[in-house]
Write a protein that holds these residues in place. Structure first.
Motif, PDB file in Angstrom:
ATOM      1  N   ARG A  58       3.617 -12.179  11.105  1.00  0.00           N
ATOM      2  CA  ARG A  58       4.047 -11.124  12.024  1.00  0.00           C
ATOM      3  C   ARG A  58       4.578  -9.963  11.199  1.00  0.00           C
ATOM      4  O   ARG A  58       5.455 -10.143  10.361  1.00  0.00           O
ATOM      5  N   ASP A  59       4.036  -8.794  11.439  1.00  0.00           N
ATOM      6  CA  ASP A  59       4.434  -7.577  10.707  1.00  0.00           C
ATOM      7  C   ASP A  59       4.473  -7.799   9.198  1.00  0.00           C
ATOM      8  O   ASP A  59       5.402  -7.375   8.526  1.00  0.00           O
ATOM      9  N   VAL A  83       3.518   1.469   2.678  1.00  0.00           N
ATOM     10  CA  VAL A  83       3.558   0.361   3.619  1.00  0.00           C
ATOM     11  C   VAL A  83       3.619  -0.955   2.848  1.00  0.00           C
ATOM     12  O   VAL A  83       2.912  -1.126   1.862  1.00  0.00           O
ATOM     13  N   ILE A  84       4.455  -1.863   3.313  1.00  0.00           N
ATOM     14  CA  ILE A  84       4.411  -3.217   2.753  1.00  0.00           C
ATOM     15  C   ILE A  84       3.557  -4.044   3.694  1.00  0.00           C
ATOM     16  O   ILE A  84       3.973  -4.379   4.804  1.00  0.00           O
ATOM     17  N   LYS A 107      -0.155   2.018  18.785  1.00  0.00           N
ATOM     18  CA  LYS A 107       0.631   2.097  17.560  1.00  0.00           C
ATOM     19  C   LYS A 107      -0.131   2.886  16.500  1.00  0.00           C
ATOM     20  O   LYS A 107      -1.141   2.422  15.975  1.00  0.00           O
ATOM     21  N   THR A 108       0.357   4.084  16.219  1.00  0.00           N
ATOM     22  CA  THR A 108      -0.214   4.875  15.130  1.00  0.00           C
ATOM     23  C   THR A 108       0.932   5.567  14.418  1.00  0.00           C
ATOM     24  O   THR A 108       1.977   5.799  15.017  1.00  0.00           O
ATOM     25  N   PRO A 109       0.725   5.895  13.150  1.00  0.00           N
ATOM     26  CA  PRO A 109       1.765   6.653  12.448  1.00  0.00           C
ATOM     27  C   PRO A 109       1.872   8.079  12.975  1.00  0.00           C
ATOM     28  O   PRO A 109       2.820   8.776  12.655  1.00  0.00           O
ATOM     29  N   LYS A 131      -7.923 -10.962   1.858  1.00  0.00           N
ATOM     30  CA  LYS A 131      -8.541 -10.116   0.841  1.00  0.00           C
ATOM     31  C   LYS A 131      -7.878 -10.315  -0.507  1.00  0.00           C
ATOM     32  O   LYS A 131      -8.526 -10.227  -1.545  1.00  0.00           O
ATOM     33  N   PHE A 137       0.877  -1.164   0.000  1.00  0.00           N
ATOM     34  CA  PHE A 137       0.000   0.000   0.000  1.00  0.00           C
ATOM     35  C   PHE A 137       0.911   1.209   0.000  1.00  0.00           C
ATOM     36  O   PHE A 137       2.077   1.083   0.360  1.00  0.00           O
TER      37      PHE A 137
END
Lengths: 524, 336
Positions: free
Chosen positions: A231-232, A33-34, A401-403, A64, A30
């Motif tokens: 994970r991540d 972001v990966i 956790k937020t940007p 999705k 995205f």
């Protein structure tokens, strides 16, 4: 439970049988972001393959991609050995891949049969609905799932569990090869889960490959043959369920093990912060009496529809009591609105964080300060610096956790959203904190953080009321447990000296104590 | 662990920057469109960009603009106000009619009081009785027009001695070379924008429009807040009536007919979502100005005035469609 696991594992093909579905090196980016980085995953026919990971680890994104809702930037999807490109959800469905959603997507004002065949109603004489065939085929599918309701029932009349069965029935229309369950038990009570397990096992026996996404370890160990962990956004290994344990899986998932401490509950409490005396709301609940002391965590356990949330809403001023009183700090409180409740020091973290807890289109900071705007404004004008301080304080304290604070809360994962709601209420410095299903749909990592937070809050003197449908949660955090059934308090237990059997009896109306006696009449 | 954390931070940073640029462009889209329109019209008519023409357009747009400022607040709060058209008729007729009967000061005071009462009625029905705002204000649109006709007996009103009164200053006067309607419009727009952006009140209105249930669960007094948005809307209508009455020094009894749609057109064109919870006064100001310049440009190009109705709404539908397409694209690229 271990016996069940072993037998199921022996059913599963132990040898390297060709998978019915393989995802190979899937990458999804995205902007900036990966979300998925070279993730591989496969499912065999007739197995339940659990997919685990913290919120935001990429499980939903992977599914999705599989269902054709996202286009991957790299990698292959192989169905029965043949490469497939799903550029829209319809094609994935036609190929036999069905996603059963967390959020239900049924039309409430239509019958079960119409919902099952929505979009593909059988037709006759050109374009008229063939009702006979519709109900016959629906009934066949419902029979396959061993459902107890009729295809002619209205969906709005069904319980949440039955609605979910309709969702599953809908999936069977397309004779699926792979069915993905995305947190199917998030809105089910402990009671309703076995029905779902039976359905999943029935499907599995019919040779369907099943992907099962859940945060609940007990379910995963009960149902699955293999477990894969993300994970991540990266693939972090696959294990055979029979060869592993919860601790190992948790470590794979979050990189550390969790300790669930039952021991650290304090024993001395202050005076009554909240006391209900015969509180009644006609048609909802009646004669509810209990108290919550300073520093105490009281758990309220019961089935969905027992009136728990309604009690909370009444304490929070959102419902008008038709009888009884609410005492706050020893004083009778007249609460005519949520505004007055907040002013009196009551906080409610509501059941449904998306509809009741958050303004999804607003940013993190603005959501956080929304319940306490007076403290971050001067003469009516907002003080951005003060707001930022408040946000930073709770963001750090709860490791949200937020940007950044400008991020819209709608883009956060469930666990982080819930922490924002809790932060919003901590900021108001309430005397009484009510949490309604505080960890619904949240991964184990965030869940244990929220439990630890609740205990910490009680230790610092908050009176806390926790409403939950999850027995481990109620048992894990509560000093005292109030059981509700059919609009009444049926029993009150010491949180450390209660058996699970007694709790189950109390919430199903089979338990008789002095606190209240169940009878056959429903609440007025 | 540390390096993983580091790369994650890196991703987030670049994401933020990209989102910032995208947001900036989509937020300024309407401004770009505005400049293109101005450029196109300036090619077809020499007068279009003349200072006097621009001032005329802005002055004409200020009545719609003043009302749109108030209606934007209602819309951000998640409701609609369609009653502003006939409310404008009511207030204009009232202030002009009372001018000769009780003098300008009394007329203005009575007009403001009664207009605010109409706003309060809207607010009561939508805010406290929780009726659907579309239906309530649609009913009020019709009911108030009836009220105007009853009051005026179907007669148009005017001020007899127009040279003897200072009342005309609100519509025709100039202060430091700027037309008074423009000053009123600008002041209202600035004040309301400041209130919406920088006060707790504004934050609450955005919250209610964004998610009324969650707003109530946050202890916000939704009823009062919704009520207040209709009071703001009515206050703006009263200001617009003052300008309109003073400009014409008379009033037809249906003078505000159709204003509710023009106001809505300006707001939509500016890009404020009718769903509530988002939008700004600036956007509305720009939308209203675009509307004014399009109408003016078409007139200067020699098209009859009624073509502007067609063109305006074609543009609005285009704008809404573009906005929606843009949102869909962003939804698809953002993971949930």
């Amino acid at each position: 439970m271990s016996a069940a696991t072993v037998t199921q594992a022996s059913d599963a093909p132990g040898k390297a049988e060709a998978p019915i579905l393989s995802l190979v090196n899937i990458t999804k980016k995205f902007p900036g972001v990966i979300a998925l980085n070279m993730v591989s995953f496969d499912v065999r026919a007739g197995e339940v393959h659990a997919l685990l990971g913290e919120n935001g680890a990429g499980k939903s994104t992977l599914m999705k991609v599989l269902a054709g809702k996202h286009k991957p930037n790299g990698g292959q999807i192989l169905l029965e050995g043949k490469e497939k490109v799903f550029d829209n959800p319809k094609r994935a469905k036609k190929s036999g891949i069905v996603l059963i959603h967390q959020e239900q997507s049924l039309v409430p004002e239509m019958s079960v049969a119409e919902n099952i065949f929505l979009g593909s109603l059988p037709k006759k004489w050109g374009n008229l609905v063939d009702w006979k065939r519709l109900h016959r085929e629906s009934t066949e599918i419902l029979d396959r799932l061993k459902c107890s309701f009729s295809s002619k029932d209205m969906v709005s009349d069904l319980s949440i569990a039955k609605k979910q069965m309709v969702e599953i029935a809908r999936a069977l229309v397309f004779t699926p090869k792979v069915v993905v369950f995305d947190e199917p038990t998030a809105s089910l009570t402990d009671h309703e889960k076995p029905v779902l397990y039976d359905i999943i096992n029935t499907l599995r026996e019919q040779g369907v490959g099943i992907v099962y996404i859940s945060h609940r370890m007990d379910e995963i160990f009960h149902l699955s043959q293999r477990i894969s962990v993300l994970r991540d956004g990266e693939y972090n290994g696959t294990v055979n369920t029979a060869d592993t344990n919860e601790d190992e899986v948790t470590k794979l998932m979050i990189g550390r093990s969790l300790e669930f401490d039952h021991a650290s509950k304090p024993k001395d409490f202050g005076d009554n912060m909240l006391e209900l005396r015969g509180l009644t709301v006609d048609g909802m609940f009646r004669d509810v009496s209990f108290s919550v002391r300073k520093g105490e965590i009281v758990g309220m356990y019961g089935l969905v529809g027992a009136g728990r949330s309604e009690v909370a809403e009444t304490i929070f001023g959102l419902r008008k009591p038709s009888g009884g009183e609410i005492l706050l700090d020893g004083q009778v409180a007249q609460l005519r609105s949520s505004h007055e409740a907040v002013a009196q020091g009551i906080a409610l973290v509501p059941e449904d964080r998306k509809d009741q807890g958050l303004i999804l289109g607003m940013n993190c900071r603005d959501n956080m300060t929304l319940a306490g705007l007076e403290t971050v404004s001067k003469n009516g004008f907002m003080r951005p610096a003060a707001e930022k301080t408040v946000y930073d304080k709770y963001q750090q304290a709860m490791k949200i956790k937020t940007p950044g604070w400008r991020q819209k809360v709608g883009n956060l994962s469930g666990g982080n959203q819930q922490k924002i709601v809790i932060g919003k209420w901590l900021h108001t410095q309430p005397k009484l904190l009510i949490l309604d299903e505080p960890t619904r749909g949240i991964d184990v990592g965030s869940k244990s953080e929220i439990h630890a937070l609740i205990k910490e809050l009680a230790r610092t003197g908050y009176a806390v009321l926790v409403i939950s449908s999850e027995m481990p949660e109620v048992l894990g955090v509560s000093n005292r447990i109030i059981a509700m059934y059919d609009g009444k308090v049926t029993a009150e237990f010491d949180g450390d000296a209660v058996s699970e059997d007694a709790l189950v009896q109390a919430i199903t109306g089979q338990y008789v104590t002095s606190a209240g006696k169940p009878d056959d009449q429903p609440a007025a | 662990m540390a390096s993983a954390e580091h790369t994650k931070q890196g991703f987030m940073l670049s994401k933020k920057h990209k989102a910032g640029l995208l947001n900036f462009l989509s937020a300024q889209g309407i401004l770009v469109f505005f400049l293109i329109c101005m450029f196109a019209f300036s090619l077809t008519s020499e007068q279009f960009l003349s200072q006097s023409n621009i001032m005329t357009v802005v002055r004409q747009a200020s009545i719609i603009g003043i009302i749109a400022v108030g209606v934007t607040v209602v819309i951000i709060g998640g409701n609609l106000d369609l009653s502003v058209g006939s409310m404008l008729s009511f207030s204009t007729v009232l202030v002009v009619d009372l001018h000769d009967k009780i003098g300008p000061v009394g007329a203005i005071l009575v007009m403001f009081a009664l207009t605010l009462m109409l706003g309060a009625l809207n607010g009561l029905l939508v805010g406290f009785m929780r009726l659907n705002s579309l239906i309530v204000t649609l009913a009020m649109l019709s009911a108030i027009q009836g009220l105007v006709l009853i009051y005026s007996g179907g007669q148009n009103v005017d001020i007899a001695n127009q040279s003897d009164t200072w009342f005309g200053v609100f519509g025709q006067g100039y202060l430091l070379g700027i037309a008074v309607p423009i000053i009123i419009f600008s002041l209202l727009a600035i004040i309301v924008q400041v209130v919406m952006s920088f006060t707790g009140y504004g934050r609450r209105i955005f919250a209610i429009g964004g998610n009324p249930v969650a707003a109530v669960y946050s202890g916000i007094r939704k009823n009062w807040c919704v009520f207040s948005t209709y009071m703001i809307s009515a206050f703006c209508v009263a200001c617009a009536a003052l300008v309109l009455g003073a400009r014409v020094m008379g009033s037809q009894n249906n003078v505000g007919q159709g204003y509710e749609l023009l106001v809505l057109a300006g707001i939509i064109l500016g890009g404020t979502s009718l769903l509530g919870g988002a939008g700004s006064i600036w956007k509305t100001v720009i939308g209203v100005l675009i509307l004014g310049f399009i109408q003016n440009g078409l007139l200067l190009m020699g098209y009859p005035y009624y073509t502007q109705w067609l063109v305006t709404w074609v543009i609005i539908i285009l704008a809404v469609w573009l906005d929606l397409a843009n949102k869909r694209k962003r939804l698809l690229t953002r993971h949930s």
